[in-house]
Design an enzyme around this catalytic site. Structure first.
Site, PDB file in Angstrom:
ATOM      1  N   LYS A  13       0.777  -1.096   0.054  1.00 32.07           N
ATOM      2  CA  LYS A  13       0.053   0.107  -0.062  1.00 32.07           C
ATOM      3  C   LYS A  13       0.896   1.353   0.017  1.00 32.07           C
ATOM      4  CE  LYS A  13      -4.597   0.932   0.364  1.00 32.07           C
ATOM      5  NZ  LYS A  13      -5.525  -0.131  -0.104  1.00 32.07           N
ATOM      6  N   ASP A  69      -6.855   4.280  -4.474  1.00 27.83           N
ATOM      7  CA  ASP A  69      -7.436   3.925  -3.152  1.00 27.83           C
ATOM      8  C   ASP A  69      -8.290   5.445  -3.101  1.00 27.83           C
ATOM      9  OD1 ASP A  69      -7.388   1.738  -1.107  1.00 27.83           O
ATOM     10  OD2 ASP A  69      -7.239   3.696   0.004  1.00 27.83           O
TER      11      ASP A  69
HETATM   12  N1  GLU Z   1      -7.506   0.036  -3.023  1.00 29.38           N
HETATM   13  C1  GLU Z   1      -8.107  -0.891  -3.603  1.00 29.38           C
HETATM   14  C2  GLU Z   1      -8.127  -2.041  -2.136  1.00 29.38           C
HETATM   15  O1  GLU Z   1      -8.000  -1.711  -1.018  1.00 29.38           O
HETATM   16  C3  GLU Z   1      -7.568  -1.740  -4.512  1.00 29.38           C
HETATM   17  C4  GLU Z   1      -6.064  -2.054  -4.730  1.00 29.38           C
HETATM   18  C5  GLU Z   1      -5.663  -2.507  -6.018  1.00 29.38           C
HETATM   19  O2  GLU Z   1      -6.400  -2.777  -6.843  1.00 29.38           O
HETATM   20  O3  GLU Z   1      -4.389  -2.998  -5.970  1.00 29.38           O
HETATM   21  O4  GLU Z   1      -8.120  -3.282  -2.342  1.00 29.38           O
END
Ligand code: GLU
Length: 372
Positions: free
Chosen positions: A50, A90
């Site tokens: 992340k 996100d």
């Molecule tokens: N931010 C989204 C999540 O919390 C998607 C992450 C992604 O597609 O890599 O899963």
């Protein structure tokens, strides 16, 4: 700005970038930790990571957002790549930001590595249905939960929080399935619309977001019959299904008590850690039909995985193909979570089940690779 590369036991680090004033390193660490187990649940080979920044897009011009994305990527590009780490969107990072980030990545590397970022525009390698995927997947998961009680979502009233990408997709699919979505919310308060959201109102959520003001109050001026409750949360409204679709800790122990007193059909944590530990405990203890975000919102990153697959094979799938895969994924996540809980004698506890199923896969991969 930060990038937390949490675990790559089952695939390249994978997870979104968050631009929000409240972002701190520890926010991204818990999100990366959760992402590791969520990604394992998707059935696809993706590790967990992340990233993000406390840069707030609120009130910024398009040009300012672009320059921030370019500066962010100027540092990040050394650490990412299709077989290394694949960021996505996100909170505060959507298609526009991913476009700017990808443009800068391409400029710095002179390579068209499509699968370095997901959530791209459809014209340059983005997957169809990626914007809808988190919300759609959540509703597919809810359908499986309700099936265990022989309940149909049709005609049920749904309280949704947020008005961003996840809330939009969830409202769209819930409405398509015949449910009545009566709330949305923002940092300024919540909207109660007794007539329910229709296509026009759902698309208006995009205007609210594009305004860059991070408020939902203007909805009440635009759609007569709806009311704006300043500074309040949608959990105070009397509904049958509650879905957290905004941000972590948005539903606390007190909210949970009030919701439980109304004996709702189910409570759905769609945002990452949308419920506080006290709230989760209260729901599990009361044997409330409840699921954790890492299972129910996994369709978003799941379709990111499908985007990576399409980029690698240099093909573009149809909406039907993506939707079929998303359906399959959500069915499997529900089944594996329920089975894991049952195997450990925990009944239908999807919170424990999702943690066990995700953890086992990652732990086994780590041990097989010699990390004890
Ligand atoms: N931010 C989204 C999540 O919390 C998607 C992450 C992604 O597609 O890599 O899963």
């Amino acid at each position: 700005g930060y990038r937390v590369q949490f675990n790559s036991a089952i695939g390249p680090y994978k997870g979104g970038l968050r631009f929000h004033a409240a972002v701190k390193l520890d926010t991204l660490k818990f999100l990366g930790f959760e992402q590791t187990f969520k990604n394992a649940l998707t059935t696809l080979p993706m590790g967990g990571g992340k990233g993000g920044s406390d840069f707030s897009p609120r009130g910024k011009s398009d040009a300012e957002i672009m320059r921030f994305c370019q500066a962010f990527m100027s540092e990040l590009y050394k650490y990412i790549g299709p077989d290394c780490d694949v960021p996505a969107g996100d909170v505060g990072v959507g298609g526009r930001e991913i476009g700017y980030l990808f443009g800068q990545y391409k400029k710095l590397t002179s390579q068209f590595h499509g699968a370095t970022l997901t959530g791209k525009g459809f014209e340059f390698g983005g997957s169809i249905l990626r914007p809808e995927a988190t919300g759609f997947g959540a509703l597919y998961f809810v359908e499986h939960m309700l099936k265990t009680r022989n309940i149909d979502i049709k005609g049920k009233t749904v309280a949704i929080s947020g008005f961003g990408n996840v809330a939009w997709g969830a409202a769209k699919k819930a409405t398509q399935l015949g449910a009545k979505v009566v709330t949305i919310s923002g940092p300024d308060g919540y909207i109660y619309d007794p007539n329910g959201l229709d296509d026009e109102k759902i698309e208006y959520m995009l205007d609210l977001r594009n305004s860059g003001n991070d408020v939902c109050a203007p909805y009440a001026d635009k759609f007569p019959g709806s009311t704006f409750y300043a500074g309040k949360k949608p959990w105070e409204a009397e509904d049958e299904i509650y879905m957290t679709c905004a941000i972590q800790n948005e539903l606390n122990g007190e909210d949970a008590k009030k919701i439980l007193a109304r004996k709702p059909i189910c409570v759905v944590e769609v945002s990452n850690m949308g419920c506080t530990a006290e709230a989760v405990e209260a729901f599990v203890e009361a044997k409330q039909l409840f699921d954790p975000g890492k299972a129910v919102n996994a369709g978003g990153v799941g379709v990111s995985g499908l985007e990576m697959a399409q980029n690698s094979e240099r093909l573009v799938w149809t909406a039907e193909e993506v939707d079929t895969q998303l359906h399959k994924m959500m069915k499997t996540i529900h089944k594996e979570s329920a089975d894991a809980a049952a195997e450990y004698g925990l009944g239908y506890d999807l919170v424990a089940g999702a943690n066990i199923a995700g953890f086992k896969k990652v732990a086994e991969a780590m041990m097989e690779q010699g990390c004890f």
